[in-house]
Scaffold this active site. Structure first.
Site, PDB file in Angstrom:
ATOM      1  N   LYS A 220     -22.324   6.772  -3.397  1.00 35.08           N
ATOM      2  CA  LYS A 220     -22.472   8.089  -3.821  1.00 35.08           C
ATOM      3  C   LYS A 220     -23.778   8.883  -3.382  1.00 35.08           C
ATOM      4  CE  LYS A 220     -19.433   7.705  -8.049  1.00 35.08           C
ATOM      5  NZ  LYS A 220     -19.462   7.494  -9.363  1.00 35.08           N
ATOM      6  N   ARG A 254     -18.607  -0.732 -10.451  1.00 38.91           N
ATOM      7  CA  ARG A 254     -17.395  -0.246  -9.517  1.00 38.91           C
ATOM      8  C   ARG A 254     -17.955  -0.042  -8.370  1.00 38.91           C
ATOM      9  NH1 ARG A 254     -15.258   4.755  -8.147  1.00 38.91           N
ATOM     10  NH2 ARG A 254     -12.941   4.991  -8.077  1.00 38.91           N
TER      11      ARG A 254
HETATM   12  C1  8Y4 Z   1     -18.294   8.172  -1.662  1.00 44.54           C
HETATM   13  C2  8Y4 Z   1     -17.104   7.518  -2.137  1.00 44.54           C
HETATM   14  C3  8Y4 Z   1     -19.208   9.041  -2.212  1.00 44.54           C
HETATM   15  C4  8Y4 Z   1     -16.945   7.855  -3.401  1.00 44.54           C
HETATM   16  C5  8Y4 Z   1     -18.626   9.560  -3.590  1.00 44.54           C
HETATM   17  C6  8Y4 Z   1     -17.675   8.630  -3.807  1.00 44.54           C
HETATM   18  C7  8Y4 Z   1     -16.684   6.890 -11.015  1.00 44.54           C
HETATM   19  C8  8Y4 Z   1     -15.522   6.547 -11.458  1.00 44.54           C
HETATM   20  C9  8Y4 Z   1     -15.308   7.616  -9.530  1.00 44.54           C
HETATM   21  C10 8Y4 Z   1     -17.721   6.221 -11.768  1.00 44.54           C
HETATM   22  C11 8Y4 Z   1     -16.123   5.521 -13.582  1.00 44.54           C
HETATM   23  C12 8Y4 Z   1     -16.755   8.338  -6.108  1.00 44.54           C
HETATM   24  C13 8Y4 Z   1     -13.140   7.198 -10.638  1.00 44.54           C
HETATM   25  C14 8Y4 Z   1     -16.363   9.102  -7.560  1.00 44.54           C
HETATM   26  N1  8Y4 Z   1     -16.563   7.468  -9.922  1.00 44.54           N
HETATM   27  N2  8Y4 Z   1     -14.975   5.924 -12.627  1.00 44.54           N
HETATM   28  N3  8Y4 Z   1     -14.568   7.064 -10.543  1.00 44.54           N
HETATM   29  N4  8Y4 Z   1     -17.227   5.556 -13.091  1.00 44.54           N
HETATM   30  N5  8Y4 Z   1     -15.687   4.930 -14.479  1.00 44.54           N
HETATM   31  N6  8Y4 Z   1     -17.268   9.189  -5.397  1.00 44.54           N
HETATM   32  O1  8Y4 Z   1     -18.976   6.309 -11.683  1.00 44.54           O
HETATM   33  O2  8Y4 Z   1     -16.436   7.409  -6.164  1.00 44.54           O
HETATM   34  S1  8Y4 Z   1     -15.013   8.528  -8.209  1.00 44.54           S
END
Ligand code: 8Y4
Length: 275
Positions: A220, A254
């Site tokens: 992130k 996750r």
């Molecule tokens: C690079 C890759 C940069 C991915 C940002 C991201 C969470 C989640 C997501 C979380 C839960 C993400 C679906 C966002 N984040 N579910 N989901 N908790 N429970 N961004 O923190 O991965 S998606």
């Protein structure tokens, strides 16, 4: 602590690694639906080989600024993947906020709902209550389209805790047993870098809610802000963040990088289970 997930029952005395499986065509350009289905299934099988305890399958990007997809589009993406993984021995979580997708995914075998909207959509509480799956209730401020524009809190820990407390009460009132609930502060969802660091620093405080905590920090932007690294170069920061989260009480992490996270957690386990 235990988590009741459909036919699975998790002992949370050991942290669990949830591997991220995205089923979005942009990752696989012009190969069409079949190509993204097979790529996602292959990726899922690799994550299992890497040591994942569960998989989180999502068909809609919830990254800041991402566009929404239709219900049918989301179903077309995730259902063939869940069906293609019928033979696996680890639980599947469905990453969705849409009740119709929850219901269809549960019918296809998903045993957990990961809802970044904390079951606030019309019919979402009922969709989960009428099953025996687990659910992760996540905090966010705003919507994925707008949430990073101007995140603001009086006190981020207090506000996230109050929100989760209210959603736990709503879930229990709808008939979802506490044994089926997981909570998540929602790193990156309507939070500045400082808010995210406050939440990670204070993660232990969520213990007052008495439920397992899931932390999603993998790759992130807060990790990019601290390290100066682009998204593809955040492996070390992601593993460090997952380890810190677990040390501060998270029981599910996750992650994209399952193999590396599992190795890091093995070192923690080795020093914690003293002879
Ligand atoms: C690079 C890759 C940069 C991915 C940002 C991201 C969470 C989640 C997501 C979380 C839960 C993400 C679906 C966002 N984040 N579910 N989901 N908790 N429970 N961004 O923190 O991965 S998606």
């Amino acid at each position: 602590m235990f988590l009741h997930c459909g036919k699975f029952q998790f002992d949370l005395s050991r942290p669990l690694v949830m591997g991220i499986v995205n089923v979005t065509p942009d990752s696989f350009s012009d190969g069409g639906q079949h190509a993204s289905t097979s790529a996602a299934i292959a990726h899922a099988r690799q994550l299992i080989a890497d040591g994942a305890d569960m998989l989180d399958i999502g068909g809609e990007s919830t990254r800041p600024g991402a566009v929404a997809v239709s219900e049918q589009q989301e179903l077309d993406r995730v259902l063939p993947v869940i069906e293609g993984l019928r033979d696996i021995s680890i639980p599947i979580s469905i990453d969705t906020y849409k009740p119709a997708v929850m219901r269809a995914a549960i019918r296809a075998g998903a045993v957990m709902v990961n809802d970044v909207n904390a079951l606030q959509a019309e019919g979402a509480l009922q969709a989960v209550a009428q099953s025996d799956v687990a659910v992760c209730l996540m905090h966010k401020q705003g919507t994925p389209q707008t949430m990073q524009q101007r995140p603001a809190y009086q006190n981020v820990m207090d506000e996230v805790t109050a929100f989760l407390r209210e959603r736990i009460a709503a879930a229990v009132a709808a008939g979802i047993a506490r044994e089926r609930l997981v909570i998540d502060p929602g790193f990156g969802f309507g939070k500045t870098v400082e808010h995210n660091l406050d939440l990670l620093r204070g993660l232990e405080s969520f213990r007052v809610l008495g439920l397992p905590v899931l932390a999603g920090l993998s790759r992130k932007s807060m990790l990019g802000a601290v390290t100066g690294r682009e998204v593809d170069e955040r492996l070390a920061a992601s593993v460090a963040a997952a380890l810190i989260a677990v040390q501060r009480g998270a029981t599910i992490v996750r992650v994209h990088d399952v193999r590396e996270t599992v190795d890091a957690l093995k070192i923690l386990e080795a020093i914690n289970s003293k002879q």
